[in-house]
Design a protein around this motif. Sequence first.
Motif, PDB file in Angstrom:
ATOM      1  N   ARG A 141      31.693  37.876  45.360  1.00 37.85           N
ATOM      2  CA  ARG A 141      30.259  37.852  45.056  1.00 37.85           C
ATOM      3  C   ARG A 141      29.870  36.600  44.272  1.00 37.85           C
ATOM      4  NH1 ARG A 141      25.896  41.086  44.853  1.00 37.85           N
ATOM      5  NH2 ARG A 141      24.439  40.840  43.124  1.00 37.85           N
ATOM      6  N   ALA A 142      30.728  36.195  43.332  1.00 39.47           N
ATOM      7  CA  ALA A 142      30.410  35.020  42.514  1.00 39.47           C
ATOM      8  C   ALA A 142      30.337  33.765  43.366  1.00 39.47           C
ATOM      9  CB  ALA A 142      31.455  34.861  41.411  1.00 39.47           C
ATOM     10  N   ALA A 143      31.210  33.648  44.359  1.00 43.93           N
ATOM     11  CA  ALA A 143      31.196  32.469  45.226  1.00 43.93           C
ATOM     12  C   ALA A 143      29.956  32.457  46.117  1.00 43.93           C
ATOM     13  CB  ALA A 143      32.464  32.442  46.073  1.00 43.93           C
ATOM     14  N   ALA A 208      35.090  32.595  42.869  1.00 38.61           N
ATOM     15  CA  ALA A 208      34.416  31.900  41.772  1.00 38.61           C
ATOM     16  C   ALA A 208      34.299  32.748  40.518  1.00 38.61           C
ATOM     17  CB  ALA A 208      33.017  31.444  42.221  1.00 38.61           C
ATOM     18  N   GLU A 209      35.049  33.848  40.431  1.00 44.11           N
ATOM     19  CA  GLU A 209      34.974  34.630  39.201  1.00 44.11           C
ATOM     20  C   GLU A 209      35.516  33.796  38.040  1.00 44.11           C
ATOM     21  OE1 GLU A 209      38.611  36.411  41.471  1.00 44.11           O
ATOM     22  OE2 GLU A 209      36.642  35.514  41.932  1.00 44.11           O
ATOM     23  N   PRO A 210      34.819  33.766  36.909  1.00 39.91           N
ATOM     24  CA  PRO A 210      35.197  32.904  35.778  1.00 39.91           C
ATOM     25  C   PRO A 210      36.631  33.111  35.310  1.00 39.91           C
ATOM     26  CG  PRO A 210      32.998  33.787  35.449  1.00 39.91           C
ATOM     27  CD  PRO A 210      33.549  34.487  36.646  1.00 39.91           C
ATOM     28  N   ALA A 211      37.112  34.353  35.301  1.00 37.35           N
ATOM     29  CA  ALA A 211      38.472  34.615  34.823  1.00 37.35           C
ATOM     30  C   ALA A 211      39.495  33.880  35.684  1.00 37.35           C
ATOM     31  CB  ALA A 211      38.753  36.118  34.823  1.00 37.35           C
ATOM     32  N   LEU A 212      39.303  33.891  36.994  1.00 35.30           N
ATOM     33  CA  LEU A 212      40.246  33.200  37.874  1.00 35.30           C
ATOM     34  C   LEU A 212      40.128  31.693  37.722  1.00 35.30           C
ATOM     35  CD1 LEU A 212      41.497  33.909  41.322  1.00 35.30           C
ATOM     36  CD2 LEU A 212      40.157  31.818  41.100  1.00 35.30           C
ATOM     37  N   LEU A 213      38.915  31.177  37.674  1.00 40.77           N
ATOM     38  CA  LEU A 213      38.722  29.733  37.533  1.00 40.77           C
ATOM     39  C   LEU A 213      39.358  29.215  36.247  1.00 40.77           C
ATOM     40  CD1 LEU A 213      35.014  29.321  38.736  1.00 40.77           C
ATOM     41  CD2 LEU A 213      37.118  28.909  40.036  1.00 40.77           C
ATOM     42  N   GLY A 214      39.343  30.039  35.209  1.00 43.68           N
ATOM     43  CA  GLY A 214      39.932  29.629  33.936  1.00 43.68           C
ATOM     44  C   GLY A 214      41.445  29.578  33.961  1.00 43.68           C
ATOM     45  N   ARG A 215      42.056  30.219  34.964  1.00 38.86           N
ATOM     46  CA  ARG A 215      43.519  30.238  35.053  1.00 38.86           C
ATOM     47  C   ARG A 215      44.057  29.265  36.099  1.00 38.86           C
ATOM     48  NH1 ARG A 215      42.596  35.887  35.073  1.00 38.86           N
ATOM     49  NH2 ARG A 215      43.155  35.958  37.295  1.00 38.86           N
TER      50      ARG A 215
END
Length: 230
Positions: A141-143, A208-215
């Motif tokens: 959804r974020a993407a 594009a979920e922030p948690a994944l992008l941060g890792r």
Amino acid sequence: MTTVTVRLCLDRLRRRVPTPEADIELPDTAPDPADEMESAETLGVALQAVIDRLGPRERVAFVLHDSFGFEFATIAEVLDTTPPAARTLASRARAKVRRPAVEDGPADWEVVDAFLAAARHGEFERLLELLAPDAAVGADRAAVLVGTPHRIDGREQVATFFNGAAASALPVFVGDRPGAAWFDRGTPRVAFDFVVSGGVVHRIDFRAEPALLGRLVRRAGDRRREVGRR
């Protein structure tokens, strides 16, 4: 991560008990330094080839457990995960190390990087070669909210979408898998999560979920080889 690993290794080395001189058996002839250097160089190349098949977290779990004997609870603290997850990472790495490299097939990262290169240069036929017949693209959804398509089905449709695209995509690890990410002014905005099998791409998920992008972890992109053009 490097600092923690180095300190753990040094602590283990300091605890090693030296062998008494009386127990050391000296060979009749000294080894040839040239032979030792050649052997060490060969071992180093082989070790690097094996390590390159592991993701960053797999490498840490495998080396700390199998080489230094650390408990999974300690490894979990280093990796900021749970002991069962650390055990799984080590087990997965061990299986990759024991499995011989496939001579006739490219590594997953080679397929991913070849796909990205073909996309940037608008090599439509090359994209078709690197995609499975049932290739598909999905998105979280974020993407979708930042403008990616929700779904694309079929090799030709996926190749058409990527043809001439991915100019701002850089190589990364998505978890332990080689993938890519679209960066905007140094910040990752969308990750391209690839599913590769049999030397071709079966699925790409925009995430594009922030948690994944941060890792996300950047990986070297200068080791690319043209898949299938050897």
